[in-house]
Design an enzyme around this catalytic site. Structure first.
Site, PDB file in Angstrom:
ATOM      1  N   ARG A  88       0.733  -1.131   0.130  1.00  0.00           N
ATOM      2  CA  ARG A  88      -0.104   0.046  -0.018  1.00  0.00           C
ATOM      3  C   ARG A  88       0.768   1.320   0.096  1.00  0.00           C
ATOM      4  NH1 ARG A  88      -2.624  -3.892   3.587  1.00  0.00           N
ATOM      5  NH2 ARG A  88      -4.666  -4.234   2.937  1.00  0.00           N
ATOM      6  N   ASP A 148     -10.273  -4.666   8.069  1.00  0.00           N
ATOM      7  CA  ASP A 148      -9.567  -5.728   8.404  1.00  0.00           C
ATOM      8  C   ASP A 148     -10.291  -6.528   9.812  1.00  0.00           C
ATOM      9  OD1 ASP A 148      -7.579  -4.580   7.297  1.00  0.00           O
ATOM     10  OD2 ASP A 148      -6.726  -3.237   8.309  1.00  0.00           O
ATOM     11  N   ARG A 151     -11.901  -9.169   7.798  1.00  0.00           N
ATOM     12  CA  ARG A 151     -11.265 -10.381   7.355  1.00  0.00           C
ATOM     13  C   ARG A 151     -10.960 -10.999   8.479  1.00  0.00           C
ATOM     14  NH1 ARG A 151      -8.016  -6.258   3.181  1.00  0.00           N
ATOM     15  NH2 ARG A 151      -9.578  -6.709   1.439  1.00  0.00           N
ATOM     16  N   HIS A 175      -3.008   0.389   8.825  1.00  0.00           N
ATOM     17  CA  HIS A 175      -3.713  -0.620   7.576  1.00  0.00           C
ATOM     18  C   HIS A 175      -2.535  -0.881   6.626  1.00  0.00           C
ATOM     19  CE1 HIS A 175      -6.739  -1.973   4.905  1.00  0.00           C
ATOM     20  NE2 HIS A 175      -6.335  -1.077   3.962  1.00  0.00           N
TER      21      HIS A 175
HETATM   22  N1  LIG Z   1      -8.624   1.595   3.103  1.00  0.00           N
HETATM   23  C1  LIG Z   1      -9.029   0.426   2.456  1.00  0.00           C
HETATM   24  O1  LIG Z   1      -9.267  -0.261   3.208  1.00  0.00           O
HETATM   25  C2  LIG Z   1      -9.026   0.034   1.156  1.00  0.00           C
HETATM   26  C3  LIG Z   1      -9.369  -1.137   0.543  1.00  0.00           C
HETATM   27  C4  LIG Z   1      -9.284  -1.391  -0.821  1.00  0.00           C
HETATM   28  C5  LIG Z   1      -8.547  -0.499  -1.639  1.00  0.00           C
HETATM   29  N2  LIG Z   1      -8.289   0.676  -1.175  1.00  0.00           N
HETATM   30  C6  LIG Z   1      -7.597   2.005  -1.922  1.00  0.00           C
HETATM   31  O2  LIG Z   1      -8.899   2.550  -2.491  1.00  0.00           O
HETATM   32  C7  LIG Z   1      -8.324   3.207  -3.722  1.00  0.00           C
HETATM   33  C8  LIG Z   1      -9.116   2.800  -4.791  1.00  0.00           C
HETATM   34  O3  LIG Z   1      -9.115   1.598  -5.360  1.00  0.00           O
HETATM   35  P1  LIG Z   1      -9.958   0.815  -6.622  1.00  0.00           P
HETATM   36  O4  LIG Z   1      -9.720  -0.551  -6.626  1.00  0.00           O
HETATM   37  O5  LIG Z   1     -11.426   1.314  -6.520  1.00  0.00           O
HETATM   38  O6  LIG Z   1      -9.123   1.379  -7.508  1.00  0.00           O
HETATM   39  P2  LIG Z   1      -9.916   1.788  -9.099  1.00  0.00           P
HETATM   40  O7  LIG Z   1      -8.597   2.190  -9.954  1.00  0.00           O
HETATM   41  O8  LIG Z   1     -10.795   0.994  -9.515  1.00  0.00           O
HETATM   42  O9  LIG Z   1     -10.718   3.327  -8.898  1.00  0.00           O
HETATM   43  C9  LIG Z   1     -10.176   4.532  -8.658  1.00  0.00           C
HETATM   44  C10 LIG Z   1     -10.727   5.534  -9.510  1.00  0.00           C
HETATM   45  O10 LIG Z   1     -10.144   6.726  -8.913  1.00  0.00           O
HETATM   46  C11 LIG Z   1     -10.321   7.829  -9.953  1.00  0.00           C
HETATM   47  N3  LIG Z   1      -9.306   8.795  -9.940  1.00  0.00           N
HETATM   48  C12 LIG Z   1      -8.170   8.838  -9.916  1.00  0.00           C
HETATM   49  N4  LIG Z   1      -7.651  10.253  -9.888  1.00  0.00           N
HETATM   50  C13 LIG Z   1      -8.757  10.845  -9.407  1.00  0.00           C
HETATM   51  C14 LIG Z   1      -9.198  12.103  -9.153  1.00  0.00           C
HETATM   52  N5  LIG Z   1      -8.060  13.298  -9.007  1.00  0.00           N
HETATM   53  N6  LIG Z   1     -10.502  12.453  -8.931  1.00  0.00           N
HETATM   54  C15 LIG Z   1     -11.280  11.558  -9.121  1.00  0.00           C
HETATM   55  N7  LIG Z   1     -11.308  10.535  -9.331  1.00  0.00           N
HETATM   56  C16 LIG Z   1     -10.128  10.087  -9.511  1.00  0.00           C
HETATM   57  C17 LIG Z   1      -9.913   6.708 -11.243  1.00  0.00           C
HETATM   58  O11 LIG Z   1     -10.415   7.502 -12.435  1.00  0.00           O
HETATM   59  C18 LIG Z   1     -10.530   5.326 -10.775  1.00  0.00           C
HETATM   60  O12 LIG Z   1     -11.772   5.263 -11.576  1.00  0.00           O
HETATM   61  C19 LIG Z   1      -6.721   2.534  -4.081  1.00  0.00           C
HETATM   62  O13 LIG Z   1      -5.827   3.484  -3.372  1.00  0.00           O
HETATM   63  C20 LIG Z   1      -6.770   1.462  -3.143  1.00  0.00           C
HETATM   64  O14 LIG Z   1      -5.484   1.155  -2.714  1.00  0.00           O
HETATM   65  C21 LIG Z   1      -8.224   1.140   0.146  1.00  0.00           C
END
Ligand SMILES: NC(=O)c1ccc[n+]([C@@H]2O[C@H](COP(=O)([O-])OP(=O)(O)OC[C@H]3O[C@@H](n4cnc5c(N)ncnc54)[C@H](O)[C@@H]3O)[C@@H](O)[C@H]2O)c1
Length: 309
Positions: A88, A148, A151, A175
């Site tokens: 991450r 978490d 999970r 995380h």
């Molecule tokens: N905190 C958690 O528990 C957790 C869990 C899963 C994923 N995540 C994180 O969440 C994030 C998203 O994951 P995902 O699988 O949905 O990715 P994804 O690539 O499917 O979606 C991300 C989206 O963000 C958009 N984006 C990028 N820059 C942008 C901006 N400036 N303004 C608006 N939209 C913008 C992209 O176009 C894309 O559609 C990642 O950083 C991932 O690591 C966190």
């Protein structure tokens, strides 16, 4: 009630879908930087809602923040997800710029919003959103511990061959694969400590599987997971908008609690209409506190990278 989800990718769209299905707001806005993506997914959800008996106005926005005006809660998922082999932490440079920019844009139109930060590395992105916005600390909530812990309960239920509904279990700390702390000592099966049913070796394996829970899925799917993260986002939002005062492990700003200050880290908090309302500052044993301190050191090192960007 109006809720905006920024990022219409896997996690954002799933979160918005869960929010709509549970009718947590009258209006849901999905915003993404990619032209058409959020409009398309919002329209798809709207069509699905006619089959699901839910009545929510869902709209998409291609980076037009005016459509998000007067949101009560904003969930930030925009940014890149990890690919197999990535941590991450590898995402920090790209996602820091995105999260900072998005937070600024949202605040221009929704100055009273409560923020839920999902983009990774989440602990550092939460700290960044708090520091760059200058908002009161209770309005910035990082999502990690609730996922978490889900999970953790999944692996416990598999080991115990029981319903996850009969389990209580909490993961605190950062995380990250090496920074989260599943509190096996405090997990219970219908009120009875799980240590009564599982030997130390099994509990250790449950904790280890939990810690790499996200990485396991990334390896299988080729990108990071979205069903449980999206559902976790909606559950957290529900406790805010319905003022449920649920105790949920979230990443919040610490000022001495659990022996740490000037850091956002996962601890159990009461979540209600004002955002996070109270930290449950429970005394850890020596081993758990040492792990928490180590986790804080790692997150602090990551926060330091923000200064170099
Ligand atoms: N905190 C958690 O528990 C957790 C869990 C899963 C994923 N995540 C994180 O969440 C994030 C998203 O994951 P995902 O699988 O949905 O990715 P994804 O690539 O499917 O979606 C991300 C989206 O963000 C958009 N984006 C990028 N820059 C942008 C901006 N400036 N303004 C608006 N939209 C913008 C992209 O176009 C894309 O559609 C990642 O950083 C991932 O690591 C966190």
């Amino acid at each position: 009630m109006k809720i905006t989800v920024v990022g219409a990718g896997a996690v954002g769209a799933t979160c918005a879908d869960n929010i709509a299905r549970r009718e947590l707001a009258e209006e849901v806005v999905l915003l993404d930087i990619k032209d058409g993506l959020s409009e398309g997914k919002a329209l798809d959800m709207l069509q699905a809602s006619t089959l699901l008996d839910c009545d929510v106005k869902i709209t998409g926005s291609s980076n037009n923040y005016e459509l998000t005006a007067n949101s009560d809660v904003v969930v930030i998922t925009s940014g890149i997800p990890r690919k197999p082999g990535m941590t991450r932490e590898d995402l920090i440079g790209t996602n820091a710029n995105i999260v900072k920019g998005v937070t600024e844009n949202i605040l221009k139109h929704s100055p009273d919003a409560i923020f839920v930060i999902i983009s990774n590395p989440m602990d550092t992105m939460t700290y960044l959103a708090l520091k760059s916005s200058g908002l009161p600390k209770n309005r910035i909530i990082g999502l990690g511990g609730i996922l978490d812990s889900a999970r953790f309960k999944t692996y416990l239920s598999l080991a115990l061959k029981c319903s996850p509904n009969d389990l209580q279990g909490v993961v605190i700390g950062g995380h990250g694969d090496t920074t989260m702390i599943p509190l096996t000592r405090l997990a219970t099966y219908s009120g009875v400590p799980v240590g009564h049913f599982l030997d130390a070796e099994t509990l250790q394996k449950v904790a280890a599987d939990t810690m790499v829970g996200g990485a396991t899925l990334t390896k299988l799917i080729g990108t990071s997971a979205w069903y449980a993260p999206g559902a976790a986002g909606a559950a957290l939002v529900e406790s805010i908008v319905r003022d449920q005062k649920r105790v949920i492990p979230c990443c919040v700003y610490l000022e001495g609690e659990y022996g740490q200050s000037d850091i956002c880290l996962g601890v159990p908090v009461v979540i209600g209409r004002n955002g996070w309302e109270r930290i449950i500052d429970f005394e850890l044993n020596e081993e758990e506190q040492a792990a928490f301190n180590k986790s804080a050191d790692a997150v602090r090192n990551m926060n330091d990278i923000l200064k170099t960007l």
